[in-house]
Design a protein around this motif. Structure first.
Motif, PDB file in Angstrom:
ATOM      1  N   ALA A  83      -6.843   0.685   1.220  1.00 30.30           N
ATOM      2  CA  ALA A  83      -6.071  -0.437   1.731  1.00 30.30           C
ATOM      3  C   ALA A  83      -6.731  -1.030   2.973  1.00 30.30           C
ATOM      4  O   ALA A  83      -7.345  -0.319   3.773  1.00 30.30           O
ATOM      5  CB  ALA A  83      -4.652   0.009   2.056  1.00 30.30           C
ATOM      6  N   THR A  84      -6.612  -2.317   3.117  1.00 32.61           N
ATOM      7  CA  THR A  84      -7.087  -3.004   4.307  1.00 32.61           C
ATOM      8  C   THR A  84      -5.872  -3.455   5.119  1.00 32.61           C
ATOM      9  O   THR A  84      -4.754  -3.504   4.616  1.00 32.61           O
ATOM     10  CB  THR A  84      -7.939  -4.225   3.944  1.00 32.61           C
ATOM     11  OG1 THR A  84      -7.155  -5.113   3.129  1.00 32.61           O
ATOM     12  CG2 THR A  84      -9.180  -3.806   3.174  1.00 32.61           C
ATOM     13  N   GLY A  85      -6.087  -3.761   6.380  1.00 33.64           N
ATOM     14  CA  GLY A  85      -4.977  -4.192   7.219  1.00 33.64           C
ATOM     15  C   GLY A  85      -4.656  -3.161   8.283  1.00 33.64           C
ATOM     16  O   GLY A  85      -5.489  -2.317   8.627  1.00 33.64           O
ATOM     17  N   PRO A  86      -3.440  -3.198   8.803  1.00 33.50           N
ATOM     18  CA  PRO A  86      -3.100  -2.315   9.928  1.00 33.50           C
ATOM     19  C   PRO A  86      -3.064  -0.836   9.568  1.00 33.50           C
ATOM     20  O   PRO A  86      -3.304   0.019  10.423  1.00 33.50           O
ATOM     21  CB  PRO A  86      -1.708  -2.808  10.363  1.00 33.50           C
ATOM     22  CG  PRO A  86      -1.150  -3.496   9.149  1.00 33.50           C
ATOM     23  CD  PRO A  86      -2.326  -4.102   8.459  1.00 33.50           C
ATOM     24  N   ARG A 122      -3.473  10.942   6.472  1.00 36.32           N
ATOM     25  CA  ARG A 122      -2.978   9.717   5.824  1.00 36.32           C
ATOM     26  C   ARG A 122      -4.139   8.977   5.191  1.00 36.32           C
ATOM     27  O   ARG A 122      -5.202   8.838   5.800  1.00 36.32           O
ATOM     28  CB  ARG A 122      -2.265   8.804   6.830  1.00 36.32           C
ATOM     29  CG  ARG A 122      -1.613   7.578   6.169  1.00 36.32           C
ATOM     30  CD  ARG A 122      -0.855   6.752   7.191  1.00 36.32           C
ATOM     31  NE  ARG A 122      -1.773   6.054   8.093  1.00 36.32           N
ATOM     32  CZ  ARG A 122      -1.439   5.610   9.298  1.00 36.32           C
ATOM     33  NH1 ARG A 122      -0.240   5.863   9.783  1.00 36.32           N
ATOM     34  NH2 ARG A 122      -2.328   4.958  10.035  1.00 36.32           N
ATOM     35  N   LEU A 123      -3.946   8.513   3.976  1.00 38.15           N
ATOM     36  CA  LEU A 123      -4.956   7.715   3.277  1.00 38.15           C
ATOM     37  C   LEU A 123      -4.258   6.543   2.585  1.00 38.15           C
ATOM     38  O   LEU A 123      -3.748   6.686   1.469  1.00 38.15           O
ATOM     39  CB  LEU A 123      -5.720   8.553   2.252  1.00 38.15           C
ATOM     40  CG  LEU A 123      -6.806   7.803   1.467  1.00 38.15           C
ATOM     41  CD1 LEU A 123      -7.898   7.293   2.414  1.00 38.15           C
ATOM     42  CD2 LEU A 123      -7.418   8.691   0.394  1.00 38.15           C
ATOM     43  N   PRO A 124      -4.201   5.374   3.232  1.00 37.40           N
ATOM     44  CA  PRO A 124      -3.535   4.220   2.618  1.00 37.40           C
ATOM     45  C   PRO A 124      -4.369   3.632   1.488  1.00 37.40           C
ATOM     46  O   PRO A 124      -5.563   3.355   1.657  1.00 37.40           O
ATOM     47  CB  PRO A 124      -3.395   3.234   3.780  1.00 37.40           C
ATOM     48  CG  PRO A 124      -4.461   3.616   4.743  1.00 37.40           C
ATOM     49  CD  PRO A 124      -4.691   5.099   4.584  1.00 37.40           C
ATOM     50  N   VAL A 125      -3.753   3.467   0.331  1.00 38.26           N
ATOM     51  CA  VAL A 125      -4.428   2.913  -0.838  1.00 38.26           C
ATOM     52  C   VAL A 125      -3.633   1.720  -1.351  1.00 38.26           C
ATOM     53  O   VAL A 125      -2.435   1.576  -1.093  1.00 38.26           O
ATOM     54  CB  VAL A 125      -4.603   3.962  -1.952  1.00 38.26           C
ATOM     55  CG1 VAL A 125      -5.529   5.086  -1.507  1.00 38.26           C
ATOM     56  CG2 VAL A 125      -3.251   4.521  -2.394  1.00 38.26           C
ATOM     57  N   ALA A 126      -4.307   0.875  -2.107  1.00 39.47           N
ATOM     58  CA  ALA A 126      -3.690  -0.313  -2.666  1.00 39.47           C
ATOM     59  C   ALA A 126      -4.288  -0.601  -4.038  1.00 39.47           C
ATOM     60  O   ALA A 126      -5.301   0.012  -4.425  1.00 39.47           O
ATOM     61  CB  ALA A 126      -3.884  -1.511  -1.736  1.00 39.47           C
ATOM     62  N   VAL A 127      -3.674  -1.512  -4.739  1.00 44.39           N
ATOM     63  CA  VAL A 127      -4.201  -1.947  -6.033  1.00 44.39           C
ATOM     64  C   VAL A 127      -5.036  -3.188  -5.800  1.00 44.39           C
ATOM     65  O   VAL A 127      -4.532  -4.205  -5.292  1.00 44.39           O
ATOM     66  CB  VAL A 127      -3.071  -2.234  -7.037  1.00 44.39           C
ATOM     67  CG1 VAL A 127      -3.647  -2.775  -8.344  1.00 44.39           C
ATOM     68  CG2 VAL A 127      -2.259  -0.977  -7.301  1.00 44.39           C
ATOM     69  N   CYS A 182       0.843  -1.192   0.000  1.00 46.87           N
ATOM     70  CA  CYS A 182       0.000   0.000   0.000  1.00 46.87           C
ATOM     71  C   CYS A 182       0.879   1.242   0.000  1.00 46.87           C
ATOM     72  O   CYS A 182       2.094   1.167   0.202  1.00 46.87           O
ATOM     73  CB  CYS A 182      -0.959   0.020   1.192  1.00 46.87           C
ATOM     74  SG  CYS A 182      -0.161   0.236   2.797  1.00 46.87           S
ATOM     75  N   ALA A 183       0.258   2.370  -0.254  1.00 42.70           N
ATOM     76  CA  ALA A 183       0.960   3.653  -0.253  1.00 42.70           C
ATOM     77  C   ALA A 183       0.038   4.695   0.354  1.00 42.70           C
ATOM     78  O   ALA A 183      -1.191   4.559   0.326  1.00 42.70           O
ATOM     79  CB  ALA A 183       1.357   4.050  -1.676  1.00 42.70           C
ATOM     80  N   ASP A 184       0.640   5.743   0.897  1.00 44.70           N
ATOM     81  CA  ASP A 184      -0.136   6.838   1.482  1.00 44.70           C
ATOM     82  C   ASP A 184      -0.427   7.858   0.392  1.00 44.70           C
ATOM     83  O   ASP A 184       0.479   8.555  -0.072  1.00 44.70           O
ATOM     84  CB  ASP A 184       0.649   7.480   2.622  1.00 44.70           C
ATOM     85  CG  ASP A 184      -0.071   8.672   3.247  1.00 44.70           C
ATOM     86  OD1 ASP A 184      -1.258   8.894   2.927  1.00 44.70           O
ATOM     87  OD2 ASP A 184       0.559   9.395   4.039  1.00 44.70           O
ATOM     88  N   LEU A 185      -1.682   7.967  -0.004  1.00 50.29           N
ATOM     89  CA  LEU A 185      -2.047   8.871  -1.087  1.00 50.29           C
ATOM     90  C   LEU A 185      -1.834  10.330  -0.709  1.00 50.29           C
ATOM     91  O   LEU A 185      -1.529  11.157  -1.565  1.00 50.29           O
ATOM     92  CB  LEU A 185      -3.507   8.656  -1.485  1.00 50.29           C
ATOM     93  CG  LEU A 185      -3.894   9.424  -2.756  1.00 50.29           C
ATOM     94  CD1 LEU A 185      -3.645   8.569  -3.976  1.00 50.29           C
ATOM     95  CD2 LEU A 185      -5.332   9.892  -2.713  1.00 50.29           C
TER      96      LEU A 185
END
Length: 408
Positions: free
Chosen positions: A379-382, A398-403, A140-143
């Motif tokens: 993103a899911t998880g911690p 912070r906004l964690p995103v994932a593919v 994941c990355a922080d958008l």
């Protein structure tokens, strides 16, 4: 209730429950009365105006001044800044406001902003490239850090020709100033911003260019059309307001779309809907819940409530935008809503100077993210979204995103 009521005896609605669901607070208060006398978390007494009709009128009422010289003692006045940062448009009315606004208005007209479109697109694409690389090597990355923060900061810093190596430090100081963990941290951040801007003005004065800051310095030195404090304050306001609001609208806007998959699917299917989606996001998810504080220059009456001169008035934009007397089903996020008029960018004299630029940045940001990342998900998880919340604003840090997984 009169302005002499003890602040300690006033309702204090901005506690933990408000942080968890601010719109529930506004909904409850608005149902009880259109205007409330309440205490802020620091104990300051304020008048809170909640209905759309009254907020809209208040934003244009010349009797409601933003000039802190009209404030009575004991009320909320906002940040305690040095004169070189405080002499800005958000603290000025009438002739002084118009004088300074004219000096910078040409840089933010729709026609001039349109000339920046290619540069903003190129910046968004470059940031998207870096985000793509990060997502290719990490879950994941922080958008916010990777895209939403640097895009508007780069655009407005380019307008003022702020040296690239200095930009991250300014962003850090601004974040600390707006979300301090204590008075010492706030004072340090303000002092660093003050020092930085004084140095920037001195360097540009010695080596002028074709940027906006150089033009303002010329207006100061050759035309004597603004004071030195006003010059530094303008640079401060342009950098801070020009980056903060767009940053939060990009990140909060994307989170809102993640939370409404049907609306997100409609945008992916028809990117031409992005401009109207941005207007609905400005209504539904704007980070600034309150307009800048006002001080009546004389006794005024709002919705049948008498407010004495000098008291602090907070016009609650977030409540106005969810007022059922103004918007059908106001809590529903709907990019197809026929009436998306809002107050997020102000009204009257203090209408946001950078509104055309902000709209363009947010539209380009969403276009770029939707096109480049068709499977982008929360993103899911911690790693979880992190909010910076106060009685004034509600924005993501912070906004964690994932593919997401590809569709079979």
């Amino acid at each position: 209730m009169t302005s002499t009521a003890s602040a300690a005896a006033l309702p204090q609605p901005f506690g933990p429950a408000h942080v968890a669901d601010p719109h529930a607070t506004y909904r409850r208060l608005r149902a009880q009365a259109p205007v409330h006398r309440v205490a802020l978390p620091d104990g300051s007494p304020v008048w809170l105006v909640l209905r759309e009709e009254d907020v809209r009128a208040g934003l244009s009422d010349p009797r409601l001044s933003v000039d802190k010289r009209h404030a009575a003692g004991g009320g909320y006045r906002g940040f305690d800044l040095p004169p070189a940062l405080d002499a800005n448009l958000l603290n000025m009315d009438a002739e002084d406001h118009l004088r300074l606004r004219r000096l910078v208005s040409q840089a933010f007209t729709p026609r001039h902003v349109e000339t920046l479109r290619g540069h903003i697109r190129a910046t968004a694409e470059r940031l998207a490239d870096a985000l793509e690389q990060e997502l290719a090597s990490a879950p994941c990355a922080d958008l916010v850090a990777a895209f939403a923060n640097p895009l508007p900061l780069t655009v407005v810093a380019d307008l003022l020709a702020v040296p690239v190596p200095d930009r991250p430090a300014f962003s850090t100081w601004a974040n600390t100033m707006l979300d301090p963990s204590g008075r010492e941290q706030l004072a340090t951040a303000v002092a660093e911003i003050h020092r930085f801007l004084l140095g920037l003005v001195a360097a540009r004065r010695a080596n002028p260019g074709t940027d906006l800051l150089s033009a303002l310095i010329t207006a100061r030195d050759e035309g004597d059309r603004l004071s030195e404090d006003e010059l530094v304050s303008l640079a401060f306001l342009i950098l801070l307001a020009g980056s903060e609001n767009s940053r939060h609208l990009i990140s909060t806007g994307l989170l809102t779309l993640f939370q409404h998959p049907g609306q997100l699917a409609a945008l992916r299917a028809d990117p031409g809907l992005v401009p109207q989606a941005v207007e609905e996001l400005l209504r539904h998810a704007h980070p600034n819940h309150m307009a800048i504080r006002r001080f009546p220059t004389q006794d005024v009456e709002i919705a049948g409530t008498r407010i004495p001169a000098g008291d602090t008035v907070l016009l609650c934009l977030a409540s106005a935008h969810r007022d059922p007397d103004r918007y059908p089903d106001p809590d529903r996020f709907d990019i197809h809503r026929s009436d998306k008029a809002h107050l997020a960018l102000g009204q009257g004299m203090h209408y946001c100077l950078g509104a055309p630029l902000a709209r363009m940045e947010i539209q380009i940001a969403l276009h770029t993210l939707l096109e480049r990342f068709p499977r982008l998900v929360l993103a899911t998880g911690p790693e979880q979204p992190v909010w910076r919340t106060s009685f004034r604003s509600h924005g993501l840090t912070r906004l964690p995103v994932a593919v997401g997984a590809s569709e079979s």
